[in-house]
Design a protein around this motif. Structure first.
Motif, PDB file in Angstrom:
ATOM      1  N   THR A 119       0.878  -0.646  -0.117  1.00 39.74           N
ATOM      2  CA  THR A 119       0.100  -0.100  -0.002  1.00 39.74           C
ATOM      3  C   THR A 119       0.815   1.212   0.222  1.00 39.74           C
ATOM      4  OG1 THR A 119      -0.441  -0.001   2.492  1.00 39.74           O
ATOM      5  CG2 THR A 119      -1.954  -0.448   1.344  1.00 39.74           C
ATOM      6  N   SER A 120       0.633   2.452  -0.447  1.00 41.41           N
ATOM      7  CA  SER A 120       1.340   3.889   0.039  1.00 41.41           C
ATOM      8  C   SER A 120       1.685   3.405   0.954  1.00 41.41           C
ATOM      9  CB  SER A 120      -0.027   4.782  -0.219  1.00 41.41           C
ATOM     10  OG  SER A 120      -1.239   4.895   0.447  1.00 41.41           O
ATOM     11  N   ARG A 121       0.865   3.740   2.128  1.00 45.38           N
ATOM     12  CA  ARG A 121       1.765   3.691   3.815  1.00 45.38           C
ATOM     13  C   ARG A 121       2.692   2.352   3.929  1.00 45.38           C
ATOM     14  NH1 ARG A 121      -3.820   3.427   4.511  1.00 45.38           N
ATOM     15  NH2 ARG A 121      -4.190   1.344   4.598  1.00 45.38           N
ATOM     16  N   ARG A 122       2.617   0.706   3.080  1.00 45.34           N
ATOM     17  CA  ARG A 122       3.626   0.006   3.235  1.00 45.34           C
ATOM     18  C   ARG A 122       4.549   0.161   2.296  1.00 45.34           C
ATOM     19  NH1 ARG A 122       0.485  -4.498   0.493  1.00 45.34           N
ATOM     20  NH2 ARG A 122      -0.349  -3.788   1.965  1.00 45.34           N
ATOM     21  N   LEU A 123       4.743   1.484   1.632  1.00 44.63           N
ATOM     22  CA  LEU A 123       5.633   1.629   0.954  1.00 44.63           C
ATOM     23  C   LEU A 123       6.941   2.663   1.910  1.00 44.63           C
ATOM     24  CD1 LEU A 123       4.545   3.506  -2.448  1.00 44.63           C
ATOM     25  CD2 LEU A 123       5.926   1.239  -1.799  1.00 44.63           C
ATOM     26  N   ILE A 124       6.327   3.472   2.902  1.00 43.80           N
ATOM     27  CA  ILE A 124       6.878   4.067   3.660  1.00 43.80           C
ATOM     28  C   ILE A 124       7.891   3.212   4.862  1.00 43.80           C
ATOM     29  CG2 ILE A 124       7.180   5.837   5.900  1.00 43.80           C
ATOM     30  CD1 ILE A 124       3.837   5.839   5.067  1.00 43.80           C
ATOM     31  N   LEU A 158       5.204  -4.546  13.260  1.00 42.79           N
ATOM     32  CA  LEU A 158       4.775  -4.235  12.111  1.00 42.79           C
ATOM     33  C   LEU A 158       4.107  -3.090  12.441  1.00 42.79           C
ATOM     34  CD1 LEU A 158       1.736  -7.049  12.350  1.00 42.79           C
ATOM     35  CD2 LEU A 158       3.203  -7.067  11.156  1.00 42.79           C
ATOM     36  N   PRO A 159       4.534  -2.678  10.981  1.00 47.39           N
ATOM     37  CA  PRO A 159       4.772  -0.591  10.307  1.00 47.39           C
ATOM     38  C   PRO A 159       3.060  -0.432  10.083  1.00 47.39           C
ATOM     39  CG  PRO A 159       5.085  -2.145   8.318  1.00 47.39           C
ATOM     40  CD  PRO A 159       5.073  -3.378   9.113  1.00 47.39           C
ATOM     41  N   GLN A 160       2.192  -1.347   9.970  1.00 46.60           N
ATOM     42  CA  GLN A 160       0.386  -1.160  10.246  1.00 46.60           C
ATOM     43  C   GLN A 160       0.142  -2.055  10.355  1.00 46.60           C
ATOM     44  OE1 GLN A 160       0.728   0.583   6.321  1.00 46.60           O
ATOM     45  NE2 GLN A 160      -0.384  -0.242   5.277  1.00 46.60           N
ATOM     46  N   GLY A 161      -1.807  -2.013   9.592  1.00 46.79           N
ATOM     47  CA  GLY A 161      -2.451  -3.468  10.698  1.00 46.79           C
ATOM     48  C   GLY A 161      -3.304  -3.661   9.257  1.00 46.79           C
ATOM     49  N   ASP A 162      -3.346  -3.436   8.558  1.00 45.18           N
ATOM     50  CA  ASP A 162      -4.044  -3.260   7.152  1.00 45.18           C
ATOM     51  C   ASP A 162      -4.645  -4.818   6.804  1.00 45.18           C
ATOM     52  OD1 ASP A 162      -1.236  -4.123   5.529  1.00 45.18           O
ATOM     53  OD2 ASP A 162      -1.652  -2.886   4.408  1.00 45.18           O
ATOM     54  N   LYS A 163      -4.947  -5.455   5.255  1.00 43.50           N
ATOM     55  CA  LYS A 163      -5.126  -6.342   5.103  1.00 43.50           C
ATOM     56  C   LYS A 163      -3.865  -7.469   5.131  1.00 43.50           C
ATOM     57  CE  LYS A 163      -8.856  -9.529   3.376  1.00 43.50           C
ATOM     58  NZ  LYS A 163      -9.864  -9.605   2.375  1.00 43.50           N
ATOM     59  N   TYR A 164      -2.868  -6.693   4.401  1.00 45.33           N
ATOM     60  CA  TYR A 164      -1.800  -7.485   3.825  1.00 45.33           C
ATOM     61  C   TYR A 164      -0.890  -7.790   5.699  1.00 45.33           C
ATOM     62  CZ  TYR A 164       3.093  -8.435   2.471  1.00 45.33           C
ATOM     63  OH  TYR A 164       4.722  -8.833   2.635  1.00 45.33           O
ATOM     64  N   PHE A 165      -0.494  -7.130   6.101  1.00 47.81           N
ATOM     65  CA  PHE A 165       0.301  -7.224   7.562  1.00 47.81           C
ATOM     66  C   PHE A 165      -0.580  -8.188   8.522  1.00 47.81           C
ATOM     67  CE2 PHE A 165       1.935  -3.389   5.585  1.00 47.81           C
ATOM     68  CZ  PHE A 165       3.225  -3.983   6.141  1.00 47.81           C
ATOM     69  N   GLN A 166      -2.148  -7.492   8.274  1.00 45.99           N
ATOM     70  CA  GLN A 166      -3.273  -8.901   8.950  1.00 45.99           C
ATOM     71  C   GLN A 166      -2.626 -10.123   8.472  1.00 45.99           C
ATOM     72  OE1 GLN A 166      -5.069  -7.969  12.026  1.00 45.99           O
ATOM     73  NE2 GLN A 166      -4.751 -10.283  11.899  1.00 45.99           N
ATOM     74  N   GLY A 167      -2.517 -10.538   7.619  1.00 48.96           N
ATOM     75  CA  GLY A 167      -1.896 -11.961   7.078  1.00 48.96           C
ATOM     76  C   GLY A 167      -0.551 -12.596   7.375  1.00 48.96           C
ATOM     77  N   ILE A 168       0.423 -11.457   7.515  1.00 45.70           N
ATOM     78  CA  ILE A 168       1.545 -11.929   8.007  1.00 45.70           C
ATOM     79  C   ILE A 168       1.420 -12.016   9.087  1.00 45.70           C
ATOM     80  CG2 ILE A 168       3.832 -10.929   8.616  1.00 45.70           C
ATOM     81  CD1 ILE A 168       3.329 -10.978   5.913  1.00 45.70           C
TER      82      ILE A 168
END
Length: 327
Positions: free
Chosen positions: A2-7, A43-53
């Protein structure tokens, strides 16, 4: 991403000498007498990708009788530093981490883990020092070139089937991040290898939805001959889809990353978003877990870096999209 994930770009480490000199500080014994471990997950954030991790690591750890301690940095380097220190004080056996900002911004925190003789595994997007073997004991991350190639292969088929083998392309990039350059190179390489004729008339940075939309809108206005668009990340893809929809033009969009919002765009009857390639959270979690267990035991991960292919979601294959949305 995500745009946030890019950070974020992150890494981890520890020395095999230190691991061999003493048993893991927080190890215990399960009912079967085997050692059990406590592993920190940053984790850098809690979106669906990182929830999957998180879900993938927890499932693997539970099967072995191990524990995952999860912290979220909210993409803030100071929060990352303090939370990692808390994990160090807790004497976890290892840390699996994606950085809050960039490899450079997280290097000091990463080195503090190394100094504490705690093995640290980098997952997600690890470049430069975030993948340095003197700092990390393993790297599990998406093959970012393949993320671009996956979408590019579908775009090439579309160009052949519906655009007469020729495309005038507008792009939104996130080239300030090294991984995005790899994505773009993969996308362009797929089109080149497919033998389609492509003219790239615009390539501008735009990876946050609110900023990407006006950039894409202006791009379409300045280049009325554009008949296909691509973005390097989720935010840019959303921005382009919105711009095309507002323009009332019939322009196919191809993107990168996956989220519930992008999946719904793939299902939308407006037929704008055609395909996007997302990161494989489950595959990344599995590889990171295997690496962290070896590192805790003092075994070397060879190769140090494992690349995880992405998953391409294509409007022409609705079952995969529905399965993603169902979780």
């Amino acid at each position: 991403m995500t745009s946030r994930r890019l950070i974020g770009l992150v890494a981890v480490a520890a020395t095999a000498t230190a691991l061999g000199a003493c048993s893991p500080a927080n190890s215990g014994a399960g009912a079967d007498g085997k050692s059990t471990y406590t592993i920190g997950l940053v984790l850098p954030q809690g979106d669906k990708y990182f929830q999957g991790i998180q879900d993938g690591l927890k499932a693997a750890a539970k099967a072995d009788g191990n524990e995952i301690v999860v912290v979220n940095t909210n993409n803030d380097a100071s929060t990352e530093a303090s939370q990692v220190q808390n994990l160090i004080q807790r004497k976890v056996n290892a840390i699996v981490m994606q950085p809050a900002t960039s490899s450079a911004g997280s290097v000091a925190t990463m080195k503090s883990v190394t100094a504490a003789h705690i093995p640290l595994i980098c997952f997600g997007n690890c470049t430069d020092q975030a993948a340095d073997p003197s700092i990390v004991k393993g790297v599990a991350q998406s093959d970012n070139t393949a993320l671009g190639t996956g979408t590019g292969d579908v775009a090439a088929k579309y160009i052949k089937a519906k655009l007469g083998g020729k495309a005038v392309v507008g792009m939104l990039n996130c080239d300030s991040f090294e991984v995005c350059k790899l994505r773009k190179a993969g996308f362009k390489d797929a089109l080149a290898k497919a033998g389609v004729q492509v003219q790239y008339v615009a390539d501008q940075e735009g990876f946050l939805p609110d900023k990407a939309t006006p950039i894409a809108t202006n791009m379409l206005s300045a280049n009325p001959n554009i008949n296909l668009m691509w973005s390097a990340n989720e935010g840019g893809t959303i921005g382009i889809v919105t711009a095309v929809k507002n323009s009332r033009k019939s322009i196919p969009v191809f993107g990168t990353d996956i989220s519930d919002e992008l999946a719904r765009h793939l299902q939308d009857s407006n037929n704008i978003l055609q395909a996007t390639t997302g990161q494989d959270a489950q595959g990344t979690a599995e590889k990171a877990y295997a690496q962290v267990i070896k590192a805790i035991k003092g075994e070397a991960n060879s190769p140090l870096e494992l690349l995880v292919p992405g998953i391409t979601f294509d409007r022409a294959n609705p079952d995969g999209i529905s399965k993603y949305l169902a979780g």
